[in-house]
Design a protein around this motif. Structure first.
Motif, mmCIF file in Angstrom:
data_model
loop_
_atom_site.group_PDB
_atom_site.id
_atom_site.type_symbol
_atom_site.label_atom_id
_atom_site.label_comp_id
_atom_site.label_asym_id
_atom_site.label_seq_id
_atom_site.Cartn_x
_atom_site.Cartn_y
_atom_site.Cartn_z
ATOM 1 N N ALA A 195 0.834 -1.207 0.000
ATOM 2 C CA ALA A 195 0.000 0.000 0.000
ATOM 3 C C ALA A 195 0.869 1.258 0.000
ATOM 4 O O ALA A 195 1.834 1.349 0.762
ATOM 5 C CB ALA A 195 -0.919 0.001 1.208
ATOM 6 N N ASP A 196 0.524 2.221 -0.860
ATOM 7 C CA ASP A 196 1.266 3.482 -0.927
ATOM 8 C C ASP A 196 0.871 4.418 0.202
ATOM 9 O O ASP A 196 1.701 5.187 0.692
ATOM 10 C CB ASP A 196 0.999 4.163 -2.274
ATOM 11 N N HIS A 197 -0.396 4.362 0.592
ATOM 12 C CA HIS A 197 -0.901 5.204 1.681
ATOM 13 C C HIS A 197 -1.779 4.340 2.573
ATOM 14 O O HIS A 197 -2.466 3.430 2.084
ATOM 15 C CB HIS A 197 -1.733 6.374 1.135
ATOM 16 N N VAL A 198 -1.762 4.620 3.869
ATOM 17 C CA VAL A 198 -2.591 3.872 4.802
ATOM 18 C C VAL A 198 -3.398 4.846 5.641
ATOM 19 O O VAL A 198 -2.849 5.812 6.187
ATOM 20 C CB VAL A 198 -1.749 2.974 5.731
ATOM 21 N N ILE A 199 -4.695 4.590 5.743
ATOM 22 C CA ILE A 199 -5.573 5.401 6.593
ATOM 23 C C ILE A 199 -6.054 4.540 7.747
ATOM 24 O O ILE A 199 -6.647 3.482 7.536
ATOM 25 C CB ILE A 199 -6.784 5.931 5.792
ATOM 26 N N ASP A 200 -5.768 4.984 8.952
ATOM 27 C CA ASP A 200 -6.234 4.318 10.165
ATOM 28 C C ASP A 200 -7.644 4.849 10.441
ATOM 29 O O ASP A 200 -7.812 6.011 10.805
ATOM 30 C CB ASP A 200 -5.289 4.638 11.324
ATOM 31 N N TYR A 201 -8.648 3.994 10.247
ATOM 32 C CA TYR A 201 -10.025 4.485 10.350
ATOM 33 C C TYR A 201 -10.399 4.903 11.774
ATOM 34 O O TYR A 201 -11.412 5.587 11.973
ATOM 35 C CB TYR A 201 -11.021 3.467 9.803
ATOM 36 N N THR A 202 -9.621 4.513 12.773
ATOM 37 C CA THR A 202 -9.902 4.947 14.154
ATOM 38 C C THR A 202 -9.490 6.404 14.359
ATOM 39 O O THR A 202 -9.871 7.019 15.358
ATOM 40 C CB THR A 202 -9.169 4.068 15.181
ATOM 41 N N ARG A 203 -8.708 6.938 13.422
ATOM 42 C CA ARG A 203 -8.216 8.315 13.547
ATOM 43 C C ARG A 203 -8.705 9.237 12.441
ATOM 44 O O ARG A 203 -8.695 10.451 12.580
ATOM 45 C CB ARG A 203 -6.681 8.315 13.554
ATOM 46 N N GLU A 204 -9.096 8.657 11.315
ATOM 47 C CA GLU A 204 -9.486 9.478 10.169
ATOM 48 C C GLU A 204 -10.602 8.804 9.390
ATOM 49 O O GLU A 204 -10.570 7.595 9.164
ATOM 50 C CB GLU A 204 -8.276 9.709 9.260
ATOM 51 N N ASP A 205 -11.585 9.602 8.988
ATOM 52 C CA ASP A 205 -12.689 9.121 8.165
ATOM 53 C C ASP A 205 -12.371 9.463 6.712
ATOM 54 O O ASP A 205 -12.381 10.626 6.320
ATOM 55 C CB ASP A 205 -13.993 9.795 8.607
#
Length: 324
Positions: free
Chosen positions: A190-200
């Motif tokens: 993955a080039d970018h990862v979004i932690d859904y507990t911190r960002e929607d």
């Protein structure tokens, strides 16, 4: 033979490990001695008969398929009179209801040669989840090199394959997962990862050419905010959720059908049917090193109920495999 049997809908407590008759292959079937089988959200949904609308397919009052499990890998034990191209002793993998057992009968079109570089446990992790990711990205979304692809539910069974396949197709991949799985999805490319507990991600303002949803945890309007004006949103049936509803994640499908004819974006529904061609494509991807199954843990066949319970309670990452 030993098998994991279910006679009524309910929790993992309804599953029994017991002796049943060994199946006999029909003319168009292959009898496989199972070496490994994997756990999918499909097994959880079938076990619970949830959402309730799905019981029209699963069985109205009790499961039509009494033995749980769908994915398998093993050796051909016998073939039906109409089967060509496979013979006893061949190492194979594929899909069929009843995989949590010592033997399973599968339609010839749902069985293919096992990737030679994988163990039975690794191969058993591929069919349903790998096929879903393949069809969703290659055939439904038609991902192209250079496109921005977001995978919602990137650390799950389908998601771990989707991240790898999107990279193999030359996309820039954003993976959405929980905090504990950030390193895992990064390791998959993955080039970018979004932690859904911190960002929607539906409110970040960034838009993607393709959003592949494997969770169903946002509204249709929310998902569309993350899709480029002419991009594609691909909705799957979702994973394990709280349950007990009439339509479950299919509610998103109904809304999609109402909105899609009037939308500039492509709002698409993922229906992934397994074929020999898709099994062959997945085999080639695995043997080329472009796609490697991630197995979090394994359970013996006698503890298959615990394997499903773990998937349900712990929201398992990647794949859980049952060894036979």
């Amino acid at each position: 033979m030993k098998a994991v049997v279910q006679d009524r809908y309910g929790s993992a407590d309804t599953l029994e490990f017991r002796d049943i008759d060994q199946p006999v292959p029909a003319a168009d079937e292959v009898l496989v001695r199972v070496h490994a089988a994997s756990v999918n959200a499909y097994d959880w949904h079938y076990m619970h008969g949830d959402p309730k609308l799905a019981r029209a397919v699963f069985g109205l009052s009790r499961p039509k398929a009494r033995v749980r499990g769908r994915d398998f890998a093993g050796r051909v034990e016998a073939v039906g009179s109409g089967v060509t191209g496979l013979k006893p002793g061949d190492e194979v993998y594929g899909e069929a209801d009843g995989a949590f057992a010592e033997f399973v009968c599968a339609k010839d079109g749902m069985v293919g040669p096992k990737p030679a570089n994988l163990t039975f446990e690794q191969a058993a992790a591929i069919p349903l989840a790998g096929n879903t990711a393949l069809i969703g990205l290659r055939d439904v979304a038609r991902v192209q090199p250079g496109q921005a692809v977001l995978v919602n539910g990137a650390s799950g069974g389908v998601g771990t394959f989707a991240v790898q396949l999107a990279k193999a197709y030359g996309a820039e991949v954003t993976a959405v997962c929980s905090t504990r799985n950030v390193d895992l999805v990064r390791s998959l490319g993955a080039d970018h990862v979004i932690d859904y507990t911190r960002e929607d991600f539906t409110r970040s303002g960034r838009r993607h050419d393709v959003v592949l949803d494997l969770v169903g945890n946002h509204s249709l309007a929310g998902f569309r905010r993350a899709v480029a004006p002419t991009g594609a949103l691909v909705l799957s049936g979702g994973g394990v959720y709280e349950g007990g509803s009439l339509v479950g994640p299919m509610g998103l499908f109904f809304k999609r059908q109402l909105v899609a004819p009037f939308a500039r974006q492509r709002l698409l529904e993922l229906s992934a049917r397994q074929t020999k061609a898709t099994l062959a494509a997945l085999c080639e991807l695995a043997e080329s090193g472009k796609m490697t199954p991630v197995v979090e843990r394994t359970y013996p066949l006698s503890e298959a109920a615990e394997a499903i319970r773990y998937l349900e309670v712990e929201h398992a990452r990647a794949k859980i495999v049952v060894t036979v």
